[in-house]
Design an enzyme around this catalytic site. Structure first.
Site, PDB file in Angstrom:
ATOM      1  N   ARG A   1       0.805  -1.214   0.000  1.00  8.49           N
ATOM      2  CA  ARG A   1       0.000   0.000   0.000  1.00  8.49           C
ATOM      3  C   ARG A   1       0.842   1.271   0.000  1.00  8.49           C
ATOM      4  O   ARG A   1       0.620   2.149  -0.819  1.00  8.49           O
ATOM      5  CB  ARG A   1      -0.928   0.009   1.214  1.00  8.49           C
ATOM      6  CG  ARG A   1      -1.936   1.149   1.200  1.00  8.49           C
ATOM      7  CD  ARG A   1      -2.840   1.124   2.423  1.00  8.49           C
ATOM      8  NE  ARG A   1      -3.509  -0.144   2.606  1.00  8.49           N
ATOM      9  CZ  ARG A   1      -4.265  -0.443   3.653  1.00  8.49           C
ATOM     10  NH1 ARG A   1      -4.432   0.443   4.613  1.00  8.49           N
ATOM     11  NH2 ARG A   1      -4.848  -1.625   3.750  1.00  8.49           N
TER      12      ARG A   1
ATOM     13  N   TYR B   1     -17.567  12.569 -14.788  1.00  6.49           N
ATOM     14  CA  TYR B   1     -17.422  13.709 -15.692  1.00  6.49           C
ATOM     15  C   TYR B   1     -16.069  13.743 -16.404  1.00  6.49           C
ATOM     16  O   TYR B   1     -15.968  14.330 -17.473  1.00  6.49           O
ATOM     17  CB  TYR B   1     -17.589  15.025 -14.915  1.00  6.49           C
ATOM     18  CG  TYR B   1     -18.922  15.170 -14.227  1.00  6.49           C
ATOM     19  CD1 TYR B   1     -20.106  15.180 -14.964  1.00  6.49           C
ATOM     20  CD2 TYR B   1     -19.009  15.307 -12.848  1.00  6.49           C
ATOM     21  CE1 TYR B   1     -21.333  15.311 -14.331  1.00  6.49           C
ATOM     22  CE2 TYR B   1     -20.230  15.439 -12.208  1.00  6.49           C
ATOM     23  CZ  TYR B   1     -21.393  15.438 -12.959  1.00  6.49           C
ATOM     24  OH  TYR B   1     -22.602  15.570 -12.339  1.00  6.49           O
TER      25      TYR B   1
ATOM     26  N   HIS C   1      -8.019  -4.266  -7.595  1.00  8.04           N
ATOM     27  CA  HIS C   1      -7.759  -3.519  -6.360  1.00  8.04           C
ATOM     28  C   HIS C   1      -9.058  -3.362  -5.571  1.00  8.04           C
ATOM     29  O   HIS C   1      -9.772  -2.363  -5.719  1.00  8.04           O
ATOM     30  CB  HIS C   1      -7.187  -2.141  -6.724  1.00  8.04           C
ATOM     31  CG  HIS C   1      -6.473  -1.452  -5.605  1.00  8.04           C
ATOM     32  ND1 HIS C   1      -5.233  -1.860  -5.142  1.00  8.04           N
ATOM     33  CD2 HIS C   1      -6.805  -0.370  -4.859  1.00  8.04           C
ATOM     34  CE1 HIS C   1      -4.837  -1.059  -4.180  1.00  8.04           C
ATOM     35  NE2 HIS C   1      -5.783  -0.142  -3.979  1.00  8.04           N
TER      36      HIS C   1
END
Length: 753
Positions: A39, A129, A85
């Site tokens: 991570r 968007y 993931h």
């Protein structure tokens, strides 16, 4: 008690007796290692964390190369969290946004279309968007994924696979940097210039044992996306890269813009890496509103695509360097960018490495990629040569091959037996098209086979020869450098490395306009400052609230510090320029300092840093203190005299430069005179006894010039003084009991003002 799974029918057989602290520590260790390796820390070989690697891999599979059209980020994020993931969509999208921000990454890996945030600190638009595709940099980083250069592993659900590391030649770890916080460790790597990294790597290929300092001929320092100037000493930069830990002072880039008629403004065109422009301007505006920097008048943001922050001085006479040095000290116009080269090596072990160690490990990875690519290509060539050999046999025996195909129900076994072919060759011959049976095809096969033989020979030599590998890697690095060289738009260095003096601690006193004031403190603790040096006994200084009256009044300048000594031994500091104006009755001084309500004020005076004070408590213990050591600009002030229980600070007198003796008189009306040198000079403490008492304590103490004698005011309003020229009868060692004072000494046992 820890339960475990098993096949036993009795659930009590599944219980393991284990100490709780051991079980907890074992599980926390697993969590910590997962955080570190999966991570937070980047891989040394490609500079990526797993989420970034999976993002690029998913975009590659979606064929979002630089020449293709954009796709919605929602599609990419969906593929990443669904296949590779299994984490929150927002965290994955945030990681993707950062890969596209030109002010966050020196060499962006994602080409974003839409609102991906800005340097002011505004967030990106929602992923429904925005659109994205890969950049050419990302393509360079992933080059070789189809050539057997790296291992693949199964995804979390076993349905797909993903690369363990990216094989490309782009040095992403140092080029784009990384930051992350794991369990018990962290990493912070600023971006660097690719051309400089490649030059240093080339030097290491030729000279593996070169000193760390030699690499700094190429790697000048970080090359930050937002530009700026690195103003550290070369020795500090060299030490940071040699140890893998350090920091770099990064300043904004600014220039002076002439406004005509002697006026000017400072224009900031680049700000330090990681600083949000909006918050920076808010911080400068707060300084102006709080009047923390009197020489600063205004700040304006006139930025468009380029940064332009206008800083306006209070007057044309302000020194530009003083103004900017003050802002460097007070704001994020100058910051420290830390370096902590803590990375995961090829063995997945975290360690802090020097610049040389990082480059050497990265080169080893590139050599391994090169060898694996060559071996993979050799395997492909062998497969092709095997087929070409089968084709040539077919051409040499073309009529017989056609006859077998036409007459035999199962032609493959017959061809294998008759021409000593293997199954793969026979299958390829049977799948040949009729148009391939022309004479020209045979010639092309022979030509192709000759080329493949030569290529295989060269690749085999490359695999066997470290010298050839070094030569090829240098050539490949040179080709990559052409695309990221200093003459290109993307490769041009943005951050200037130029040594500068440390940020000057410019005293704010120097920025305050010097004006005379009269400071008045009332008996009930109300303080105000009148403009000018007015008569301390005049009408302007005698206006107080009903029931209040004068306590202290002094002349000062707005640049002075006003010291207030309290009976509990604390001394407080106030800026004369910050005191309330003379209109009205002022403000309670206890709103400005943490002075307990029951504690009396002993004296108020102007601070002269080189002056000395005589500080004595009511029990007769005291010492000498330097005024410069008593200033503490906090509400709590500074504890200077440690008074005993039942005692209080009563004497705070300025010592004249020529004074050489101390005169002390007790409540018992005994006077003693002793050398000033017998008192210790301290910045804090109880001090020593000035005089010995059987009953009572100290009444007053003063310093004087022994040769001039002791003077005191006579009673009444005459204004006359009386002087005792010969003090020999009262001279004694410090701590003596003393004797009765001279005839005519005041009955209140006070030496006067």
């Amino acid at each position: 008690m820890i339960a475990r799974t098993g096949s036993s029918s009795d659930p009590f057989d599944l219980i393991v007796d284990s100490p709780f602290d051991t079980a907890l520590s074992d599980r926390y260790l697993v969590y910590a290692m997962s955080t570190i390796t999966a991570r937070s820390l980047p891989d040394l070989r490609d500079g990526l964390k797993p989420v970034h690697r999976r993002l690029l891999w998913a975009m590659r599979l979606l064929k979002l190369d630089p020449a293709s059209g954009y796709k919605k980020c929602a599609r990419v994020v969906g593929d990443v969290i669904g296949k590779y993931h299994p984490h929150g969509d927002q965290s994955v999208y945030d990681a993707m946004v950062r890969l596209a921000q030109t002010f966050s990454l020196r060499y962006p890996l994602v080409d974003g279309q839409g609102n991906f945030g800005n340097i002011d600190g505004d967030n990106a638009a929602a992923y429904r968007y925005t659109e994205a595709r890969l950049t050419a940099v990302a393509v360079d980083l992933m080059a070789g994924l189809d050539d057997g250069t790296v291992d693949y592993r199964a995804t979390y659900n076993g349905e797909d696979e993903e690369p363990e590391v990216m094989p490309g030649l782009f040095p992403n770890l140092l080029a784009n940097g990384a930051s992350g916080i794991a369990v018990g460790m962290a990493t912070n790597i600023p971006p660097h210039n690719v051309a400089e990294i490649l030059d240093a790597a080339t030097l290491l290929i030729d000279q593996p044992d070169v000193e760390d300092a030699a690499l700094l001929r190429f790697v000048q320092g970080p090359d930050l996306p937002t530009g700026g100037l690195i103003v550290d000493r070369p020795a500090a930069i060299a030490d940071a890269y040699a140890t893998g830990r350090g920091s770099f002072r990064v300043r904004s880039r600014w220039t002076i813009e002439d406004q005509g008629r002697g006026t000017w403004v400072a224009i900031v065109t680049e700000i330090p890496y990681g600083v949000q422009k909006g918050k920076l301007i808010e911080a400068i505006a707060t300084i102006i509103n709080d009047k923390k920097l009197p020489i600063l008048a205004d700040v304006r943001d006139e930025s468009d695509e380029l940064i332009r922050i206008v800083i306006e001085p209070r007057s044309r006479s302000v020194d530009p360097d003083v103004l900017m040095e003050s802002l460097f000290r007070l704001t994020e116009l100058e910051v420290k960018v830390s370096l902590n080269l803590n990375v995961l090596g090829a063995d997945r072990t975290p360690r802090v490495m020097s610049l040389k160690a990082v480059l050497n490990a990265w080169l080893l990875h590139q050599f391994e990629v090169m060898v694996r690519r060559a071996q993979h290509r050799i395997g492909k060539i062998d497969d092709r040569i095997e087929l070409l050999d089968g084709y040539l046999i077919a051409y040499l025996n073309l009529d017989r091959v056609i006859e077998i195909i036409r007459t035999e129900d199962e032609p493959k076994p017959v061809m294998i037996d008759e021409f000593s072919l293997n199954d793969r060759q026979a299958e390829a011959i049977l799948n040949m098209r009729l148009r391939s049976l022309r004479r020209l095809e045979e010639m092309e096969i022979k030509t192709e086979r000759g080329k493949l033989d030569k290529e295989r020979t060269d690749l085999a030599a490359l695999v066997e020869s470290p010298a050839k590998q070094r030569t090829k890697l240098k050539r490949d690095l040179g080709k990559l450098r052409e695309r990221y060289g200093p003459e290109t738009v993307l490769g041009r260095r943005r951050t200037t490395v130029a040594e500068a003096a440390p940020a000057k601690d410019v005293p704010l006193d120097a920025m305050i306009e010097r004006e005379p004031v009269t400071v008045i403190l009332s008996q009930k603790g109300w303080i105000r400052a009148l403009r000018g040096h007015v008569d301390l006994a005049g009408a302007d200084t005698s206006r107080f609230k009903e029931g209040d009256g004068p306590a202290f009044a002094i002349h000062a300048q707005t640049t002075d510090k006003i010291l207030i000594a309290a009976a509990d031994g604390r001394i407080y500091t106030l800026g004369a320029d910050k005191l309330p104006g003379g209109r009205g009755f002022g403000e309670p001084v206890r709103l400005m300092i943490d002075l307990p309500g029951e504690t009396a004020i002993v004296r108020m005076f102007t601070a002269r840093r080189d002056a000395r004070l005589l500080l004595v408590a009511s029990d007769g213990r005291g010492f000498v203190a330097q005024v410069g050591e008593l200033i503490a600009e906090t509400r709590k002030g500074r504890q200077v005299v440690n008074v005993k229980a039942g005692a209080k600070l009563t004497i705070v007198r300025t010592i004249a430069l020529a004074d050489d003796f101390v005169a002390a008189i007790g409540d018992n009306r005994k006077l003693v005179v002793f050398p000033l040198s017998e008192l210790p000079e301290m910045s804090r403490g109880q001090g020593v006894s000035l005089q010995r008492y059987r009953d009572g304590g100290l009444a007053d103490a003063i310093t004087l010039v022994f040769a001039d004698g002791l003077s005191w005011p006579m009673g009444g309003d005459s204004g006359r003084t009386r002087t005792e020229g010969d003090l020999s009868p009262w001279r004694a060692a410090r701590g003596a009991a003393g004797r009765m004072p001279p005839t005519g000494f005041p009955r209140d046992n006070k030496f006067g003002a």
